[in-house]
Design an enzyme around this catalytic site. Structure first.
Site, PDB file in Angstrom:
ATOM      1  N   LYS A 193      12.609  68.023   7.958  1.00 57.80           N
ATOM      2  CA  LYS A 193      11.372  68.073   7.169  1.00 57.80           C
ATOM      3  C   LYS A 193      11.108  69.526   6.775  1.00 57.80           C
ATOM      4  CE  LYS A 193      10.192  63.580   8.691  1.00 57.80           C
ATOM      5  NZ  LYS A 193       9.984  62.746   9.844  1.00 57.80           N
ATOM      6  N   SER A 253       2.035  60.631  10.868  1.00 56.32           N
ATOM      7  CA  SER A 253       2.901  60.740   9.703  1.00 56.32           C
ATOM      8  C   SER A 253       2.353  60.057   8.455  1.00 56.32           C
ATOM      9  CB  SER A 253       4.294  60.199  10.028  1.00 56.32           C
ATOM     10  OG  SER A 253       4.219  58.857  10.453  1.00 56.32           O
ATOM     11  N   HIS A 285       5.915  66.598  11.820  1.00 53.93           N
ATOM     12  CA  HIS A 285       5.208  67.095  10.636  1.00 53.93           C
ATOM     13  C   HIS A 285       4.436  68.384  10.896  1.00 53.93           C
ATOM     14  CE1 HIS A 285       6.287  63.445   8.499  1.00 53.93           C
ATOM     15  NE2 HIS A 285       6.057  62.829   9.639  1.00 53.93           N
TER      16      HIS A 285
END
Ligand SMILES: *Cc1c(COP(=O)(O)O)cnc(C)c1O
Length: 412
Positions: free
Chosen positions: A252, A189, A217
């Protein structure tokens, strides 16, 4: 009249907080929140000022998408706003049930369990899988919630140097534990690099270990149609391994909130039975599941978002390589939307962040303890919401700041 049970000369630890906060200030470690409102594209209004933001994990630019907003409103109409209790007490909504099936299918694994947050997922599922007498093997750069989940489990923790699979192999070989769990970010990250998932899986097979991957991610961004790191490495669907537990977050790239864990039917059923952060928490509101259904469709079909994002990543890297060639600042070797620019000292990283802020650019400085000491950095996060002109503006500003700051450094 104040009543005190302490004698006047005994200092209470409760009086120490102002000084402790001042110490954070002194070491440039005090964090502050800005009050923000979304504007157009990647622009945010920050404390009233319009800024171009490079600090969001909304990699596909979906967080303010009209179709998601509409789906959330429709979900609120249909299901109400609150879920009222734990899914195991009051049942879970049809929207959440359907979302779990859609998520499992999307990442190519048999079953999925949908959570209200990624942090809560990892601190809950790790203690559900292993405990005292068992062993966990953890990459040194793993996300805080994997670390905290490992600590909560009371299993023995072996921390291996970042991406050092020889060290991992050795630790697995030496461990007498019968139940071994390897935990790793899939995309790290703060560095943006990708774990070697096939090699991790091969080690887990050799040592009868379970592999937990945190793809916070990668989900939505990596692999065909954004199906995540397993699809990226060809390890989903017919090639899925029962040794892999896949975890990803939905706040995200998916642009909403929440997280899920996916894997074999038996593993996911076990997690449903034993994960305390799932059992003893109120379910995510169904309106979020409604928004997430729409998000999944956009992730799957809007290939242009990933194509555009990848063009921006290339443009940023080329631009910075050129503008910063005489600089001590180093761009990490990342090919993902997370582009770390290593600065070194905390105060220096803050000064560069401040220089950018004065130019209307918001790039967060990341300092210890989030990253190792001496590796304070700017974490540049790109999004499909950025334009090429946005990237050029950032490259230009960093080039100017590098020139302005380096001579002083050379003297110091
Ligand atoms: C953001 C993040 C989480 C936490 O997810 P939330 O849904 O924000 O709680 C977990 N793991 C990684 C690697 C993350 O970056």
């Amino acid at each position: 009249m104040a009543i005190s049970t302490c004698s006047p000369q005994t200092a209470s630890w409760l009086d120490e907080f102002p000084a402790r906060i001042a110490a954070l200030d002194d070491s440039h470690l005090r964090r502050r929140r800005r009050v923000v409102r979304p504007e157009n594209g990647a622009r945010l209004q920050v404390d009233g000022q319009s800024m171009l933001a490079f600090c969001s994990n909304d990699y596909l630019g979906l967080a303010n998408h009209p179709a998601l907003i509409e789906a959330a409103c429709a979900g609120a109409q249909q299901f109400g706003v609150g879920a009222a209790a734990s899914p195991l007490v009051s049942g879970h909504s049809a929207a959440n049930e359907a979302l779990e099936h859609a998520l499992a299918t999307f990442v190519g694994l048999p079953s999925a369990l949908y959570f209200y947050a990624g942090y809560a997922t990892n601190i809950g599922i790790i203690p559900a899988l292993v405990g005292q007498g068992d062993a966990i093997f953890s990459d040194a750069l793993n996300h805080a919630c994997l670390i905290d989940g490992a600590r909560l489990s009371r299993a023995q923790i072996h921390r291996y140097a970042h991406a050092d699979l020889a060290a991992l192999d050795e630790a697995l070989t030496l461990s007498p534990a019968r139940r071994k769990l390897v935990i790793s970010d899939a995309v790290f990250s703060m560095d943006g690099d990708l774990a070697d998932v096939p090699a991790l899986l091969a080690l887990c097979e050799r040592h009868d270990a379970l592999l937990l991957l945190d793809d916070a991610h990668g989900f939505g961004v990596l692999g065909p149609q954004g199906r995540g790191c397993l699809a990226h490495f060809g390890l989903s669907g017919a090639n899925a391994s029962p040794r892999v537990l896949y975890m990803a977050t939905l706040g995200k790239a998916a642009g909403v909130a929440g997280a899920f864990v996916a894997g074999s039917d038996a593993l996911v059923e076990w997690l449903l039975q034993k994960t305390r952060s799932y059992i003893f928490a109120t379910a995510a509101p169904a309106l979020l599941a409604s928004a997430l259904h729409t998000s999944l469709q956009l992730i799957e079909h809007d290939e242009w978002r990933r194509a555009h994002l990848n063009q921006l990543i290339t443009r940023l890297r080329r631009g910075l390589a050129e503008r910063l060639q005489d600089s001590a600042w180093q761009l990490g070797a990342s090919l993902t939307a997370i582009q770390p620019l290593l600065i070194g000292r905390n105060d220096e990283a803050l000064a560069v962040m401040e220089g950018l802020r004065e130019r209307g650019l918001w790039v967060p400085a990341i300092r210890p303890p989030t990253v190792p000491d001496g590796t304070a950095r700017l974490r540049i996060a790109l999004s499909a919401a950025h334009t090429e002109a946005d990237i050029d503006e950032l490259v230009q500003a960093l080039g100017e700041l590098a020139v302005a700051r380096q001579p002083a450094d050379a003297l110091g």
